[in-house]
Design an enzyme around this catalytic site. Structure first.
Site, mmCIF file in Angstrom:
data_model
loop_
_atom_site.group_PDB
_atom_site.id
_atom_site.type_symbol
_atom_site.label_atom_id
_atom_site.label_comp_id
_atom_site.label_asym_id
_atom_site.label_seq_id
_atom_site.Cartn_x
_atom_site.Cartn_y
_atom_site.Cartn_z
ATOM 1 N N SER A 90 32.474 42.550 35.793
ATOM 2 C CA SER A 90 33.460 41.303 35.499
ATOM 3 C C SER A 90 32.535 40.312 34.656
ATOM 4 O O SER A 90 31.994 40.319 33.591
ATOM 5 C CB SER A 90 34.389 40.789 36.742
ATOM 6 O OG SER A 90 35.380 39.910 36.514
ATOM 7 N N ASP A 97 42.852 48.817 36.636
ATOM 8 C CA ASP A 97 42.588 47.521 36.607
ATOM 9 C C ASP A 97 43.598 46.548 36.097
ATOM 10 O O ASP A 97 44.207 46.521 34.988
ATOM 11 C CB ASP A 97 41.214 47.427 35.626
ATOM 12 C CG ASP A 97 40.624 46.000 35.807
ATOM 13 O OD1 ASP A 97 41.407 44.959 35.950
ATOM 14 O OD2 ASP A 97 39.366 45.826 35.572
ATOM 15 N N HIS A 111 40.275 46.052 39.654
ATOM 16 C CA HIS A 111 39.258 45.328 39.187
ATOM 17 C C HIS A 111 38.658 44.644 40.548
ATOM 18 O O HIS A 111 38.941 43.721 41.336
ATOM 19 C CB HIS A 111 39.993 44.028 38.582
ATOM 20 C CG HIS A 111 39.054 43.042 37.912
ATOM 21 N ND1 HIS A 111 38.445 43.284 36.816
ATOM 22 C CD2 HIS A 111 38.561 41.830 38.361
ATOM 23 C CE1 HIS A 111 37.718 42.459 36.353
ATOM 24 N NE2 HIS A 111 37.879 41.367 37.338
#
Length: 276
Positions: A102, A223, A251
């Site tokens: 991320s 995600d 995610h």
């Protein structure tokens, strides 16, 4: 080694390593508002057992690293990227395999673009192409909930579950992990606020095409934060990159159900480096 707080870039960052220092170094760069605890102990041990000197650390404003006033961070994304390089310096590593998730993936992209000589290979997880413009700092007031341990832990668990997938850890496991994170953190309000309101620093998206390090993109099929189009755009932006889908993953930091796949893919980057 036991986690140590070490001087990096004029502040202190908490750093922990697994495995033998003589093995190729692998730096784990966590996502925003995430301490190193989210790279779970057993995941790190398995990477080390596969022949890597694994390094994880607490970003500034997370865990036991230096904390700044909540809502008014005096740093930018540039400093967060420099921290990752500073961690390598303080453990005497010149070149490493980078694994970023991320926000950590954006930092890893920036490092690879600007300091290619420090990067053996690049693994990008649950992330997207870096920014194409500079975002200014946007001070904000922290949520009072972060001052209450029970409420904060509940909120952290709910956040993981909301962004997770089919294999996200069960609630008791997440709660134990969130409690560990809370108890290790100097200022949870700063953790949950500052990475989201600091300036991003100069854009680097237009430089992704210069990356020559072998690059692996691992992306969950469910995600909800970065959809499939983001993964495809990242693959198109970095020449020769490989996109591998993690079925049923959201995610999130890799759930245990896909550790074997993730570790096999990450270790496989070394062979690509040798052939490169």
């Amino acid at each position: 080694m036991v986690a140590e707080t070490l001087p990096v870039n004029g502040i202190e960052l908490c750093v922990e390593t697994f495995g033998e220092p003589g093995d190729p170094a692998l730096l784990l760069i966590a996502g925003g508002a995430s301490s190193m605890d989210w790279w779970e102990d057993e995941f790190c041990r398995r990477l080390a057992a596969a022949g890597r000197h694994v390094i994880r650390y607490d970003h500034r404003d997370t865990g036991r690293s230096t904390s700044f006033p909540a809502g008014k961070p005096p740093y930018s994304g540039v400093d967060l990227a420099h921290d990752a390089l500073g961690v390598l310096d303080v453990v005497n590593v010149h070149r490493a395999h980078l694994v970023g998730l991320s926000m950590g993936g954006a930092l890893a992209q920036k490092i690879t673009v600007e300091r290619p000589h420090r990067v053996l290979s690049l693994t990008l997880m649950s992330t997207a192409v870096g920014p194409d413009k500079s975002d200014e700092a946007s001070p904000r007031d922290p949520d009072p909930v972060w001052a209450d341990r029970r409420a904060a832990v509940t909120k952290i668990v709910a956040g993981v579950q909301e962004l997770g997938g089919l294999f996200t850890a069960d609630e008791p496991h997440l709660r134990r992990l969130a409690e560990r994170v809370y108890d290790r953190t100097a200022d949870m309000a700063a953790t949950q606020t500052n990475h989201w309101c600091c300036a991003s620093g100069p854009p680097f998206r237009d430089k992704l095409g210069t990356i020559t390090a072998p690059t692996l993109i691992l992306h969950g099929t469910v995600d909800p934060f970065f959809p499939a189009a983001d993964a495809h755009a990242l693959q198109e932006a970095i020449p020769g990159s490989r996109l591998v889908w993690l079925e049923g993953v959201g995610h999130e930091f890799p759930p245990a159900a896909v550790w074997s796949q993730v570790i096999t893919e990450i270790i496989g980057q070394a062979a690509l480096r040798k052939a490169h």
